[in-house]
Design a protein around this motif. Structure first.
Motif, PDB file in Angstrom:
ATOM      1  N   ASP A 235      11.498   9.010  -3.890  1.00 17.20           N
ATOM      2  CA  ASP A 235      11.230   8.054  -4.771  1.00 17.20           C
ATOM      3  C   ASP A 235      11.423   6.758  -4.228  1.00 17.20           C
ATOM      4  O   ASP A 235      12.348   6.345  -3.750  1.00 17.20           O
ATOM      5  N   LYS A 236      10.086   6.186  -4.208  1.00 23.36           N
ATOM      6  CA  LYS A 236       9.942   4.783  -3.657  1.00 23.36           C
ATOM      7  C   LYS A 236      11.145   3.823  -4.189  1.00 23.36           C
ATOM      8  O   LYS A 236      11.552   2.952  -3.370  1.00 23.36           O
ATOM      9  N   VAL A 237      11.345   3.769  -5.466  1.00 20.24           N
ATOM     10  CA  VAL A 237      12.167   2.753  -6.176  1.00 20.24           C
ATOM     11  C   VAL A 237      13.506   3.082  -5.607  1.00 20.24           C
ATOM     12  O   VAL A 237      14.259   2.277  -5.254  1.00 20.24           O
TER      13      VAL A 237
ATOM     14  N   ASN B 222       6.767   8.741  -7.080  1.00 22.87           N
ATOM     15  CA  ASN B 222       6.989   9.879  -6.376  1.00 22.87           C
ATOM     16  C   ASN B 222       5.780  10.609  -5.769  1.00 22.87           C
ATOM     17  O   ASN B 222       5.428  11.574  -6.338  1.00 22.87           O
ATOM     18  N   LEU B 223       5.131  10.119  -4.919  1.00 19.00           N
ATOM     19  CA  LEU B 223       4.159  10.835  -4.181  1.00 19.00           C
ATOM     20  C   LEU B 223       4.128  10.522  -2.649  1.00 19.00           C
ATOM     21  O   LEU B 223       4.755   9.924  -2.108  1.00 19.00           O
ATOM     22  N   GLY B 224       2.807  11.113  -1.956  1.00 19.28           N
ATOM     23  CA  GLY B 224       2.705  10.906  -0.401  1.00 19.28           C
ATOM     24  C   GLY B 224       1.132  10.787  -0.320  1.00 19.28           C
ATOM     25  O   GLY B 224       0.559  10.919  -1.198  1.00 19.28           O
ATOM     26  N   SER B 225       1.045  10.979   0.951  1.00 16.16           N
ATOM     27  CA  SER B 225      -0.382  10.896   1.536  1.00 16.16           C
ATOM     28  C   SER B 225      -1.338   9.802   0.979  1.00 16.16           C
ATOM     29  O   SER B 225      -2.411   9.891   0.980  1.00 16.16           O
TER      30      SER B 225
ATOM     31  N   ASN C 188       9.127   0.661   5.396  1.00 12.57           N
ATOM     32  CA  ASN C 188       8.288   1.008   4.369  1.00 12.57           C
ATOM     33  C   ASN C 188       9.136   2.208   3.513  1.00 12.57           C
ATOM     34  O   ASN C 188       9.047   2.173   2.190  1.00 12.57           O
ATOM     35  N   GLU C 189       9.108   3.186   4.278  1.00 10.84           N
ATOM     36  CA  GLU C 189       9.630   4.748   3.483  1.00 10.84           C
ATOM     37  C   GLU C 189      10.164   5.628   4.312  1.00 10.84           C
ATOM     38  O   GLU C 189       9.837   5.534   5.542  1.00 10.84           O
ATOM     39  N   VAL C 190      10.880   6.360   3.831  1.00  8.23           N
ATOM     40  CA  VAL C 190      11.263   7.557   4.639  1.00  8.23           C
ATOM     41  C   VAL C 190      10.733   8.764   4.096  1.00  8.23           C
ATOM     42  O   VAL C 190      10.682   9.207   2.991  1.00  8.23           O
ATOM     43  N   ASN C 191      10.346   9.742   5.195  1.00  8.75           N
ATOM     44  CA  ASN C 191       9.680  10.898   4.628  1.00  8.75           C
ATOM     45  C   ASN C 191      10.396  12.167   5.322  1.00  8.75           C
ATOM     46  O   ASN C 191      10.692  12.091   6.406  1.00  8.75           O
ATOM     47  N   THR C 192      11.198  12.882   4.294  1.00  6.11           N
ATOM     48  CA  THR C 192      12.043  13.747   4.651  1.00  6.11           C
ATOM     49  C   THR C 192      11.546  15.147   5.257  1.00  6.11           C
ATOM     50  O   THR C 192      11.988  15.806   5.920  1.00  6.11           O
TER      51      THR C 192
END
Ligand code: ADP
Ligand code: MG
Ligand code: MG
Length: 339
Positions: free
Chosen positions: A121-123, A171-174, A299-303
């Protein structure tokens, strides 16, 4: 004695096909003298496919038809020493599958429920990382109901950030559902698109200059290590879906040409983020670097980052001297250690 591994791939998100590609690479790389691997493909409808359908899906790159729901069998504690949930996006990378596996009592590769859910969740990620003192772009949250009932308020929030800005489903990716909004007139379409995909949407300011995009891999549990820093370069407005998955659109530079001090800052911030989010096993942490101002923004963390043999995460560790097959073996060991 061989470890029995359940490899989960596919899944219900827009990254289904990406996951199947990664799974083929992992399947080929797990050393057969150490591991007995059973792949199970999850169809876009959420069905866990039996062996024949799974083999067909891996071969053709897409899951067909229904198949049995073998969830109860596949995830039962008896039978597997560890699970590798090689799933991206919602219903796979977001803590849902991790919760099921936790209930079933099976060790699994990657972050647990908390780290997976917060990082997806980016927020929530922004909130947790802000409290850990990590620099990020300015942002605002909007909820679907607000957009329906009080669109003016959401518009005002966007104007506070200024244009151009980015609108993203939380809540998404790509890059699915993400729009770069250059002018106020484009805001409505961008919000409609994002709210079609998610209840929660994040609005993000853009840096004054087009930032460089840096990525770093983290490997480990409570004593994690950071890889060298990589850079993505592409000729597009931003790193959108097409640029990500069309062969030849983007190039990877490992190590990124950076002053050593900047690379060290990237690695150190990434480790702080990994710990703050309670990640485990692996994560790819992505940054913006504004050269003009020497500004580094997380920017973000991709698990569960892309995991084909040519994906950034394995390439980063290859540069650190860990082969693809050593890397996947290490990930299974880390899953078993966490038990
Ligand atoms: P995803 O999880 O789908 O990869 P990201 O948040 O990483 O979503 O956004 C995808 C891409 O959009 C980034 O790699 C970058 O190119 C661009 N982008 C996203 N947010 C911003 C921002 N605030 N400023 C500049 N570029 C951005
Ligand atoms: Mg992402
Ligand atoms: Mg991204």
């Amino acid at each position: 004695v061989k470890r029995r591994i359940l490899l989960l791939a596919g899944g219900q998100s827009g990254e289904h096909e990406v996951s199947l590609m990664s799974a083929r690479s992992v399947l080929a790389a797990l050393p057969r003298d150490q591991f007995d691997v059973t792949p199970v493909v999850i169809s876009p409808q959420g069905r866990w496919l039996p062996p024949t359908e799974t083999a067909r899906a891996l071969e053709t790159g897409r899951a067909q038809g229904g198949g049995d729901l073998v969830l109860h069998r596949a995830a039962s504690a008896e039978g597997y020493d560890a699970v590798f949930p090689l799933l991206h996006g919602p219903m796979g990378e977001d803590g849902t599958v991790q919760g099921l596996l936790t209930l079933a009592g099976i060790p699994f590769v990657g972050s647990g429920v908390l780290g997976s859910a917060v990082s997806m969740d980016k927020v929530m990620t922004k909130q947790v990382l802000a409290s850990a003192g990590i620099p990020q772009v300015a942002w605002r949250l909007a909820v679907r109901r607000e957009w329906q009932d009080r669109p003016g308020e959401v518009g005002a929030r966007a104007r506070e950030l200024g244009f151009p800005l980015f609108v993203k489903p939380a809540n998404l990716g790509s890059s699915v559902g993400i729009t770069k909004v250059s002018r106020p007139e484009e805001l409505q379409a961008a919000l409609d698109l994002a709210f079609n995909l998610d209840r929660r949407v994040i609005l993000e300011a853009m840096t004054a200059h087009k930032p460089r995009e840096l990525e770093v891999g983290i490997l480990g549990n409570d004593a994690p290590l950071a890889s060298p820093v990589g850079e993505l370069r592409f000729d597009a407005e931003f790193y959108d879906y097409e640029t990500k998955y069309t062969e030849g659109r983007a190039t990877m530079h490992i190590p990124a040409p950076l002053p050593p001090e900047v690379a060290e800052r990237v690695r150190s911030l990434a480790l702080t983020a990994f710990r703050a989010l309670d990640c485990a096993g692996l994560a790819r942490v992505d940054f913006f670097y504004v050269e003009e101002t020497d500004q580094l923004l997380l920017n973000e963390v991709n698990t569960m980052p892309g995991f084909t043999t040519t994906s950034m995460y394995p390439k980063l560790f290859e540069a650190a001297g860990l082969s693809y097959s050593e890397l996947v073996t290490r990930l299974v060991e880390l899953a078993l250690e966490r038990r």
